[in-house]
Design an enzyme around this catalytic site. Structure first.
Site, short mmCIF file in Angstrom:
data_model
loop_
_atom_site.label_atom_id
_atom_site.label_comp_id
_atom_site.label_asym_id
_atom_site.label_seq_id
_atom_site.Cartn_x
_atom_site.Cartn_y
_atom_site.Cartn_z
N HIS A 12 -3.36 7.23 2.74
CA HIS A 12 -3.74 5.84 2.30
C HIS A 12 -5.21 5.54 2.83
O HIS A 12 -5.38 5.65 4.03
CB HIS A 12 -2.62 4.78 2.67
CG HIS A 12 -3.18 3.65 2.36
ND1 HIS A 12 -3.75 3.12 0.94
CD2 HIS A 12 -3.23 2.18 2.94
CE1 HIS A 12 -3.78 1.98 1.07
NE2 HIS A 12 -3.61 1.37 2.27
N CYS A 29 0.74 -1.07 0.03
CA CYS A 29 0.01 0.00 -0.02
C CYS A 29 0.92 1.43 0.04
O CYS A 29 0.35 2.37 -0.22
CB CYS A 29 -0.75 -0.06 1.22
SG CYS A 29 -2.12 -1.35 1.13
N ASN A 41 -9.89 -0.10 -0.24
CA ASN A 41 -8.40 0.22 -0.24
C ASN A 41 -8.01 -0.45 -1.38
O ASN A 41 -7.85 -1.58 -1.80
CB ASN A 41 -8.12 -0.75 1.15
CG ASN A 41 -6.56 -0.74 1.24
OD1 ASN A 41 -5.67 -0.09 0.28
ND2 ASN A 41 -5.99 -1.13 2.19
N1 ACO Z 1 -18.51 -8.80 8.84
C1 ACO Z 1 -18.86 -9.39 9.90
N2 ACO Z 1 -18.12 -9.44 10.90
C2 ACO Z 1 -16.58 -9.47 10.64
C3 ACO Z 1 -16.17 -9.08 9.29
C4 ACO Z 1 -17.00 -8.83 8.45
N3 ACO Z 1 -16.73 -8.63 7.15
N4 ACO Z 1 -14.84 -9.18 9.67
C5 ACO Z 1 -14.56 -9.64 10.62
N5 ACO Z 1 -15.75 -9.77 11.64
C6 ACO Z 1 -15.79 -10.22 12.99
C7 ACO Z 1 -14.58 -10.73 13.36
O1 ACO Z 1 -14.90 -12.13 13.06
C8 ACO Z 1 -14.63 -10.42 14.86
O2 ACO Z 1 -15.63 -11.28 15.40
P1 ACO Z 1 -15.55 -12.02 16.84
O3 ACO Z 1 -15.49 -10.77 17.99
O4 ACO Z 1 -16.56 -12.76 17.33
O5 ACO Z 1 -14.12 -12.97 16.65
C9 ACO Z 1 -15.21 -9.08 15.05
O6 ACO Z 1 -15.87 -8.82 13.81
C10 ACO Z 1 -14.24 -8.03 15.22
O7 ACO Z 1 -13.01 -8.37 14.28
P2 ACO Z 1 -11.97 -7.62 14.46
O8 ACO Z 1 -10.72 -8.04 13.62
O9 ACO Z 1 -11.38 -7.09 15.92
O10 ACO Z 1 -12.32 -6.08 13.75
P3 ACO Z 1 -11.59 -4.65 13.71
O11 ACO Z 1 -12.53 -3.75 14.38
O12 ACO Z 1 -10.37 -4.56 14.10
O13 ACO Z 1 -11.79 -4.41 12.18
C11 ACO Z 1 -10.75 -4.34 10.15
C12 ACO Z 1 -11.20 -5.28 11.24
C13 ACO Z 1 -11.39 -3.51 9.38
C14 ACO Z 1 -9.62 -5.31 9.36
C15 ACO Z 1 -9.18 -3.41 10.85
O14 ACO Z 1 -8.56 -4.20 11.82
C16 ACO Z 1 -8.41 -2.65 9.97
O15 ACO Z 1 -8.77 -1.77 9.12
N6 ACO Z 1 -7.05 -3.08 10.06
C17 ACO Z 1 -6.14 -2.27 9.27
C18 ACO Z 1 -6.17 -2.58 7.90
C19 ACO Z 1 -4.76 -1.79 7.24
O16 ACO Z 1 -4.55 -0.57 7.67
N7 ACO Z 1 -3.99 -2.49 6.55
C20 ACO Z 1 -2.85 -1.88 6.05
C21 ACO Z 1 -2.93 -1.46 4.66
S1 ACO Z 1 -3.28 -2.78 3.62
C22 ACO Z 1 -2.10 -3.34 2.66
O17 ACO Z 1 -0.77 -2.87 2.96
C23 ACO Z 1 -2.28 -4.51 1.77
#
Ligand code: ACO
Length: 324
Positions: A251, A113, A281
């Site tokens: 980003h 990214c 993204n």
């Molecule tokens: N729909 C419904 N529920 C979901 C989904 C979905 N699509 N995805 C995950 N959940 C659930 C999980 O299973 C979890 O359930 P549980 O509590 O029963 O176990 C719950 O939602 C919370 O999951 P988390 O992973 O804790 O959710 P979080 O609030 O952290 O959000 C996300 C997840 C959106 C991926 C976030 O962590 C994020 O944006 N991370 C950073 C991404 C990023 O910046 N990446 C870098 C750039 S990308 C690159 O370089 C390629």
């Protein structure tokens, strides 16, 4: 002093729109979860449109905006981790598609990214050194090809897209003022994709899946902290305060990450560009795609200060400051 000035921008996204509601039929998710946890409403998915074609469309639009002929380009740098081929580079394919003169320099940069800002840093250094006069810098990715469409925790986050800028060697105060690039390979397992091209000689164990894998929660925390410190580094290097930034283009990974950065800098909404609601993204495509939309909406005027900040797999992170 010789600088590289951004003299044109362009972007390209695939036609096919996939909404959160469409994804409800694919994985166990809801529009409400995706919108509230990420800020994303829809994304574009490429169908029969290879990475180099998307990149070329963005490049063509940037050349048109800059009023620069492909024949006058002497450098193409493409940030991507989803080329359609292992080689040649996407940059060489763009060179062929656009009719850039044979003999120019063309290559890809791999920084997930952060790919566009890394590519900008490299091109800026080539131009500043006096080696090249006109450069096309593109960020493009098609994560729809590398996400696991059965993994709800990642497939809802990404979309396909490309953005491009033309850099011109000029003397004066306008242009790229600074670029900073960093990486920390210790955390590679937080976010990676093996891809389909694996050697059979090595046992990749649990890393065998070809798809993108991400520890979202940990990545989120590191992204907020690291993008914050990258912005501080860029501002200090240029003697800038928060009020000196006219537009911040971060980003576009998650609206909650962007809002955390906004709060930390106490930036008003009008100084921040956000379009991830419509594209998700798009990895290396994200910043130049947002920049092109901002430019076309008239959000940047002459001598404005624009700051780009990126974070991605590797981990990699990068910033750039330009006087418009
Ligand atoms: N729909 C419904 N529920 C979901 C989904 C979905 N699509 N995805 C995950 N959940 C659930 C999980 O299973 C979890 O359930 P549980 O509590 O029963 O176990 C719950 O939602 C919370 O999951 P988390 O992973 O804790 O959710 P979080 O609030 O952290 O959000 C996300 C997840 C959106 C991926 C976030 O962590 C994020 O944006 N991370 C950073 C991404 C990023 O910046 N990446 C870098 C750039 S990308 C690159 O370089 C390629």
């Amino acid at each position: 002093m010789l600088r590289s000035r951004i003299v044109g921008t362009g972007s390209a996204v695939p036609k096919k729109v996939v909404t959160n509601h469409d994804l409800e039929g694919l994985v166990d998710t809801t529009d409400a979860w995706i919108t509230s946890r990420t800020g994303i409403s829809e994304r574009r998915i490429a169908v029969n449109e290879p990475c180099s074609e998307l990149a070329s469309r963005a490049g063509k639009a940037a050349l048109k905006a800059a009023d620069v002929s492909p024949k006058d380009l002497d450098l193409i740098v493409v940030g991507t981790v989803t080329p359609e081929m292992t080689f040649p580079s996407t940059a060489c394919l763009v060179q062929a598609h656009l009719g850039v003169r044979p003999g120019a320099t063309a290559f890809d940069v791999s920084a997930a990214c952060s790919g566009f800002v890394y590519a900008l840093d490299v091109a800026d250094k080539f131009v500043k050194a006096g080696a090249h006069k006109k450069a096309l810098v593109i960020g493009v990715d098609q994560f729809s090809r590398i996400v696991d469409w059965k993994d709800r925790s990642t497939c809802v986050l990404f979309g396909d897209g490309a953005g491009a800028i033309v850099l011109s060697a000029e003397k004066g105060a306008r242009g790229v003022l600074s670029c900073h690039t960093h990486s920390d390979g210790r955390h590679w397992e937080m976010l990676y994709a093996n891809g389909p091209h694996q050697s059979s000689h090595f046992d990749h164990g649990h890393h065998k899946s070809p798809y993108l894998r991400m520890h979202g929660n940990e990545t989120f925390k590191i992204a907020v902290r690291t993008m914050g410190s990258a912005i501080t580094e860029a501002m200090e290097a240029n003697g800038l305060k928060g009020e000196d930034i006219d537009l911040l283009i971060p980003h576009q990974a998650n609206l909650r990450i962007i809002n955390a950065i906004k709060d930390r800098l106490k930036l008003p909404d009008e100084k921040l560009y956000v379009n991830l609601d419509r594209y998700g993204n798009t990895s290396a495509g994200s910043i130049p795609l947002a920049l092109d939309e901002a430019v076309r909406e008239g959000r940047l005027k002459e001598n404005d200060t624009v700051l780009f900040v990126a974070f991605g797999g590797g981990f990699t992170w990068a910033s750039a400051v330009a006087r418009w």
